[in-house]
Write a protein that holds these residues in place. Structure first.
Motif, PDB file in Angstrom:
ATOM      1  N   ASP A 205      -1.747 119.481  -7.606  1.00  0.00           N
ATOM      2  CA  ASP A 205      -2.595 119.388  -8.796  1.00  0.00           C
ATOM      3  C   ASP A 205      -2.088 120.337  -9.881  1.00  0.00           C
ATOM      4  O   ASP A 205      -2.036 119.980 -11.064  1.00  0.00           O
ATOM      5  N   PHE A 208       1.024 118.940 -11.580  1.00  0.00           N
ATOM      6  CA  PHE A 208       0.736 117.898 -12.562  1.00  0.00           C
ATOM      7  C   PHE A 208       0.098 118.486 -13.821  1.00  0.00           C
ATOM      8  O   PHE A 208       0.364 118.021 -14.938  1.00  0.00           O
ATOM      9  N   ARG A 233      -0.837 111.306  -2.545  1.00  0.00           N
ATOM     10  CA  ARG A 233      -1.572 112.157  -3.491  1.00  0.00           C
ATOM     11  C   ARG A 233      -0.796 112.272  -4.803  1.00  0.00           C
ATOM     12  O   ARG A 233      -1.388 112.260  -5.886  1.00  0.00           O
ATOM     13  N   ILE A 234       0.515 112.362  -4.703  1.00  0.00           N
ATOM     14  CA  ILE A 234       1.357 112.455  -5.896  1.00  0.00           C
ATOM     15  C   ILE A 234       1.205 111.192  -6.751  1.00  0.00           C
ATOM     16  O   ILE A 234       1.011 111.268  -7.970  1.00  0.00           O
ATOM     17  N   GLU A 236      -1.248 109.079  -6.683  1.00  0.00           N
ATOM     18  CA  GLU A 236      -2.636 109.013  -7.152  1.00  0.00           C
ATOM     19  C   GLU A 236      -2.815 109.822  -8.437  1.00  0.00           C
ATOM     20  O   GLU A 236      -3.439 109.358  -9.400  1.00  0.00           O
ATOM     21  N   LEU A 237      -2.250 111.029  -8.470  1.00  0.00           N
ATOM     22  CA  LEU A 237      -2.366 111.869  -9.657  1.00  0.00           C
ATOM     23  C   LEU A 237      -1.555 111.299 -10.818  1.00  0.00           C
ATOM     24  O   LEU A 237      -2.010 111.318 -11.973  1.00  0.00           O
ATOM     25  N   ALA A 240      -3.518 108.431 -12.182  1.00  0.00           N
ATOM     26  CA  ALA A 240      -4.739 108.894 -12.850  1.00  0.00           C
ATOM     27  C   ALA A 240      -4.434 109.434 -14.245  1.00  0.00           C
ATOM     28  O   ALA A 240      -5.231 109.285 -15.176  1.00  0.00           O
ATOM     29  N   HIS A 241      -3.257 110.045 -14.392  1.00  0.00           N
ATOM     30  CA  HIS A 241      -2.855 110.608 -15.687  1.00  0.00           C
ATOM     31  C   HIS A 241      -1.983 109.644 -16.496  1.00  0.00           C
ATOM     32  O   HIS A 241      -1.395 110.029 -17.509  1.00  0.00           O
TER      33      HIS A 241
END
Length: 324
Positions: A205, A208, A233-234, A236-237, A240-241
């Motif tokens: 997090d 990012f 997770r990478i 997903e972030l 999301a961004h």
């Protein structure tokens, strides 16, 4: 007549068997060849390795016994895991990645070691020569001097306005791959921004947040232990961004935008071939290092829609696989 007590006793016995670890349930016999396998990441690659050996006629639990160890991104555990396999007196040890290869190399100079997913075996000090490795190690590399440039070029093609590309890498491994990608980005007129994370609990997090503060226009995720373990997770972030992402070929299951490169599955298949030859009497030091050269492009149209991006038609035509 079977009594209720007998039924309960049978169920309990089966429950005990199911919950006994595989390593305990399938102890090798004296005639079974024992193979160690260490992954710096998770368990996915060992299944490909087991299937490849089966294709060569080796059934786990019958002809061979695979002692599997996974560091799950905790690279400081690799020497311990290597010591465990050496203590088991395995016939050969298969490893993934240069950092794993070096850890096992320090643990034994006599047990044959076969590697895969080593970027540059000579530069990484794994072998003296790719033609005649010598020592107790050889294996498979997927090193392509043009891959870094191609991955970034494909990102730029998907995002024509791209100026700054973030490079996410594992601080626990050498910077060889990171530097290659930084140089490739600069050669294409882009500004590389490298962000390293360290296991076992990487601050993804935070990485990012730093990318966004530096106005990165896309992220290239290097194929390294901690980034592979945390790839979902990478992605997903990144999604999301609304940050376009590029992964290595076999990690498109993360849900990123694009993936390009050679196949881990192919490298592991070839590694099984090395093990086969060694078990049949070949000296590992005499086996030349092999190179996986087939590159594939995967595009995720579903993710593209999610981040409001449209792939150029020419890029879609060149894709080997399209995820919809």
């Amino acid at each position: 007549m079977t009594t209720r007590r007998q039924v309960l006793a049978t169920v309990c016995a089966l429950t005990v068997i199911v919950n006994v670890p595989v390593a305990v349930r399938s102890q090798p016999s004296a005639s079974t060849r024992r193979i160690g396998f260490i992954s710096p990441g998770g368990t996915a690659v060992v299944e490909s390795f087991r299937a490849s050996l089966a294709d060569l006629g080796y059934m786990d639990g019958r002809d061979i016994h695979i002692d599997f160890r996974a560091a799950n991104g905790q690279l400081d555990r690799l020497p311990e895991l290597a010591g465990e396999l050496v203590g088991l007196k395995v016939d050969v040890i298969a490893v993934v990645g240069a950092v794993t290869a070096r850890a096992v190399q320090k643990a034994t100079t006599s047990i044959p070691i076969v590697f895969a997913i080593v970027v540059d075996p000579v530069a990484d000090r794994v072998v003296a020569s790719t033609d005649r490795p010598g020592g107790n190690m050889s294996g498979v590399t997927s090193f392509d001097p043009q891959q870094a440039r191609m991955q970034i070029s494909l990102l730029k093609e998907a995002v024509p306005s791209l100026e700054r590309v973030a490079i996410l890498w594992d601080l626990g491994v050498s910077e060889l791959l990171t530097h290659a990608n930084e140089e490739a980005a600069r050669s294409l007129g882009l500004r590389p921004q490298s962000f390293g994370v360290r296991g076992p609990t990487p601050d993804i997090d935070g990485a990012f947040a730093a990318m966004l503060s530096e106005h990165a226009g896309a992220v290239l995720v290097l194929e390294e232990p901690i980034t592979v373990v945390h790839r979902k997770r990478i992605a997903e972030l990144a999604n999301a961004h609304r940050l376009p992402s590029m992964f290595a070929r076999d990690w498109m299951d993360a849900g990123g935008l694009m993936a390009y490169g050679t196949s881990v599955v192919e490298a592991v298949r070839r590694m099984a071939g090395f093990v086969d030859r060694i078990l049949k009497g070949a000296s590992v030091g005499d086996l030349p290092v092999e190179t996986v050269t087939r590159q594939e492009l995967v595009l995720n149209v579903k993710t593209a829609r999610e981040i409001d991006l449209t792939f150029p038609p020419d890029l879609l035509k060149r894709a080997n696989t399209i995820v919809r």
